[in-house]
Design an enzyme around this catalytic site. Structure first.
Site: not given
Ligand SMILES: *[C@@H]1O[C@H](CO)[C@@H](O)[C@H](O)[C@H]1NC(C)=O
Ligand SMILES: *[C@@H]1O[C@H](CO)[C@@H](O)[C@H](O)[C@H]1NC(C)=O
Ligand SMILES: *[C@@H]1O[C@H](CO)[C@@H](O)[C@H](O)[C@H]1NC(C)=O
Ligand SMILES: *[C@@H]1O[C@H](CO)[C@@H](O)[C@H](O)[C@H]1NC(C)=O
Length: 523
Positions: A103, A106, A253, A496
Site C-alpha cells: 500500500d 509498509d 487505516y 509517506e
C-alpha cells in the site's frame, strides 16, 4: 551595362513583395484575432502532439513507483534493491495472493485503495494510452495494472467472497523490515454475505470492469475480468453494508464513509464495459437520486468516487449519448461542472481550500492526494470539452474555456514538481531537490542489512538519507502553510508515499504530456 537596371528592377520587386507580405500578414492576423474573440466551437485537437519534456520526464519517473511496490515473484525486475517477497500470501486459504502491491511505506495489501489504484490506472490508459505510448509509458502502465488485476482475480474465489486484506496492520506496523525479509504472519480478511463490504466489492468491480476494456485484445483475460466485475457488483449491491462496519479494524487505516459512490462508480464502469443499458438505468434512476449528491461538489479520493463518476458520466453526454432527455445524465454533468467551477481559481464558486501558493489543500495527511486527483479530473474534463467542440462552461454566469481547466491542472502539477515555496519536488527522483527521508521500509534499509522484524527499527531512526531511492514516490506533501519537514523519516503524515497517489499523478501527467483528442468510445 544592362545588368544594373535589371538588378535594380529585381530589388524593386523584392520591396513590393515584402510590402505585400506585410499587408497580407496584417490582414490574416486581424482576421485570426477576430475569430479568437468569437464564440465558435473549440478547435478539436488531432493525434498526440509533441511531448512536453517536463511532463514526459516526470511521467517516466512516476510510473516506476509501481515496480517498487510489487509483491510476489518479480518478472523482469527493474529495481536493483527489490526482490521476491510474500510468495506464500494467501496459502492458508489455498489461494495465490502473492501478487498485488504494497500500500505505502509498509507491507499491507489493503483492498480498497489497491482496487482504486487499478481503476484510476485503467481510466488513465483508456483516455491517454496514445499519449503514454509516445513516451513509452503505455506498456509499463499496463504491466503494473495487470499485476494488480491478477491479484484481484485470485482474491475473488467465490461469487460472494472477496479477500480484502493481506497482513494485519498492527502486526505489520510492529515491524520495520524489507519485504524480502518479512517473517511476520500474513492473515487474510474477507467480506462475505454475513460480513458484507459493498464499498470494497464495488470498487473491485470498477477496477475489473475498467481493466476488461484495457485488456480487450486478450479476450480470455478480458472476459474473465468482466465476469468477476459483474459478480462482484451483484454481491456488492445485494448485500449492502460498509466494510468498515463489518470489519471495524479496517477503519483505522481506510475507513469507508459510504458505499453509494462505489455502487454508482462500478455501475458506470460496467456500462462502459458492456453497453448494457441496465447499468445506465442503475446510475440515473433511483440509486442516482439516493447516492449521487447531485448539485454538490465533492473531492475525488480512494474513499469517495462521486466526482469521478460525475466526470465519467459526463463523457457520455459530451461524446456519446446526445440524448439530452436523460435527466439523470444531465444532473451528473451539471454536478461535474460544479466540481470544475470549484477548481478554477478565479471562478465565482472557487473553493477556498487552497494554500497561498494556489495548491488545492484539503487534509493534513497525504495533502497532495486531493490537488492531484482534482487536477486529473480537470484535465479529463477539458479534453472532453475540446474533443466535443464545447467552447465553454458557465460558473454562476462567468464563462471558462477548456484552456482554463488545463491551466489549473498544470498549476497543480507544476506545484508538485517544484514550483512551490519550498522550491522542491514532491515526486521522488524528479528535479534537483526532492525528499530523501521517504517513509518507506524497503527504501530505508540497505539491501545487505539482515534485519528481522524488530532490529530494523534502527533504520527508521537513522539520521542518514535513505540508502535506496523510492523513485516515483509521490509523498504526502506540504502543510497548509506550505512547509515540509524534510529530514524526518517518521513523518508519515508528509513523507509517506502511497500506491494510489502514484496512480493519480500518473493520470495527471499522462493528460499533460501532450495534447490530443480523447477517444470517442472505449469499446
Ligand atoms: C465472513 O467474513 C468474516 C469477516 O471477515 C469472517 O469472520 C467469517 O469467518 C467469514 N465467514 C466465513 C464463512 O468464512
Ligand atoms: C468512519 O466513518 C464513519 C462514517 O463517516 C464515521 O462515523 C466513523 O467515525 C469513522 N471512523 C473512524 C475510525 O474514522
Ligand atoms: C506550519 O504548519 C505546521 C503544521 O501545522 C506547524 O507545525 C509549523 O510550525 C508551521 N510552520 C510555520 C513556519 O508556520
Ligand atoms: C513515529 O511516529 C509515531 C506516530 O506517528 C510514534 O508513535 C512513534 O513513536 C515514532 N517512532 C519513532 C522511532 O520516533
Amino acid at each position: 551595362m544592362g545588368v544594373k537596371p535589371s538588378s535594380r528592377g529585381c530589388f524593386g520587386w523584392f520591396i513590393v513583395a515584402v510590402i505585400l507580405a506585410l499587408i497580407i500578414g496584417a490582414i490574416v492576423y486581424t482576421v485570426k484575432k477576430k475569430s479568437e474573440k468569437s464564440e465558435g466551437p473549440a478547435p478539436i485537437p488531432g493525434p498526440p502532439g509533441a511531448p512536453d519534456k517536463k511532463y514526459a520526464d516526470a511521467l517516466k519517473i512516476a510510473t516506476q513507483f509501481f515496480d517498487i511496490q510489487k509483491s510476489g515473484k518479480l518478472v523482469d525486475n527493474k529495481i536493483s534493491w527489490r526482490g521476491d517477497s510474500a510468495l506464500r500470501d494467501g496459502s492458508q486459504a489455498k489461494l495465490d495472493l502473492s501478487k498485488g502491491m504494497y500500500d505505502a511505506g509498509d507491507h499491507m495489501k489493503f483492498g480498497l485503495p489497491m482496487a482504486f489504484t487499478a481503476t484510476v490506472l485503467s481510466w488513465t490508459i483508456l483516455e491517454y494510452g496514445d499519449q503514454m505510448d509516445v513516451v513509452n509509458q503505455l506498456e509499463p502502465a499496463k504491466d503494473s495494472l495487470k499485476w494488480i488485476t491478477d491479484y484481484l482475480i485470485n482474491a475473488h474465489p467465490e461469487a460472494n467472497v472477496l479477500y480484502i486484506q493481506v497482513g494485519d496492520p498492527d502486526t505489520d506496523h510492529g515491524c520495520w523490515d524489507r519485504p524480502e525479509d518479512m517473517t511476520e504472519k500474513r492473515p487474510l480478511t474477507q467480506v462475505n454475505t454475513s460480513f458484507p463490504g459493498t464499498d470494497v466489492a464495488a470498487e473491485t468491480a470498477a477496477a475489473m470492469a475498467s481493466a476488461s476494456l484495457v485488456f480487450k485484445s486478450d479476450s480470455t483475460y478480458s472476459s474473465a475480468l468482466l465476469r468477476h466485475a459483474k459478480e462482484l457488483f451483484t454481491f456488492a449491491d445485494k448485500y449492502r453494508g460498509l466494510y468498515s462496519e463489518s470489519i471495524p479494524e479496517v477503519a483505522t487505516y481506510y475507513n469507508s464513509t459510504g458505499y453509494g459512490d462505489e455502487l454508482l462508480w462500478a455501475a458506470c464502469w460496467l456500462y462502459h464495459a458492456t453497453g448494457d443499458k441496465s447499468y445506465l438505468q442503475y446510475v440515473t434512476g433511483q440509486n442516482g437520486k439516493l447516492f449521487a449528491q447531485w448539485g454538490s461538489p465533492t473531492w475525488f479520493s480512494w474513499d469517495n468516487k462521486l466526482a469521478g463518476a460525475q466526470v465519467l458520466l459526463s463523457r457520455l453526454t459530451f461524446l456519446g449519448n446526445k440524448d439530452t432527455s436523460n435527466s439523470g445524465l444531465q444532473m451528473y454533468k451539471k454536478t461535474a461542472e460544479a466540481v470544475m467551477c470549484g477548481l478554477i481559481p478565479d471562478s465565482p464558486t472557487a473553493t477556498k481550500s487552497r494554500t497561498d501558493g494556489g495548491l488545492i489543500w484539503v487534509s493534513e495527511w497525504n495533502a497532495l492526494q486531493h490537488p492531484v486527483a482534482s487536477a486529473f479530473l480537470a484535465v479529463l474534463y477539458s479534453d472532453y470539452m475540446l474533443s466535443s467542440g464545447t467552447a465553454k462552461i458557465s460558473c454562476n454566469g462567468d464563462s471558462y474555456k477548456p484552456s482554463d481547466l488545463r491551466k489549473f491542472a498544470k498549476s497543480q502539477a507544476d506545484y508538485v514538481l517544484g514550483n512551490n515555496p519550498m522550491k522542491m519536488s514532491y515526486l521522488v527522483g524528479y528535479g534537483e531537490k526532492y525528499p530523501q527521508y521517504v517513509h518507506h521500509r524497503g527504501a530505508s534499509i540497505p539491501t545487505d542489512a539482515t534485519t528481522g522484524c524488530k532490529d530494523g527499527w534502527t533504520w527508521l531512526k537513522s539520521k542518514e538519507p535513505n540508502p535506496n531511492e523510492a523513485t516515483g514516490a509521490l509523498v504526502g506533501g506540504p502543510f497548509l502553510n506550505e512547509t515540509f519537514v524534510s529530514n524526518d523519516r517518521n513523518n508519515s503524515m508528509q513523507a509517506e508515499p502511497s500506491t494510489y497517489n502514484s496512480a493519480l499523478i500518473v493520470g495527471l501527467l499522462s493528460g499533460l504530456v501532450t495534447t490530443s483528442s480523447v477517444v470517442q468510445s472505449f469499446t
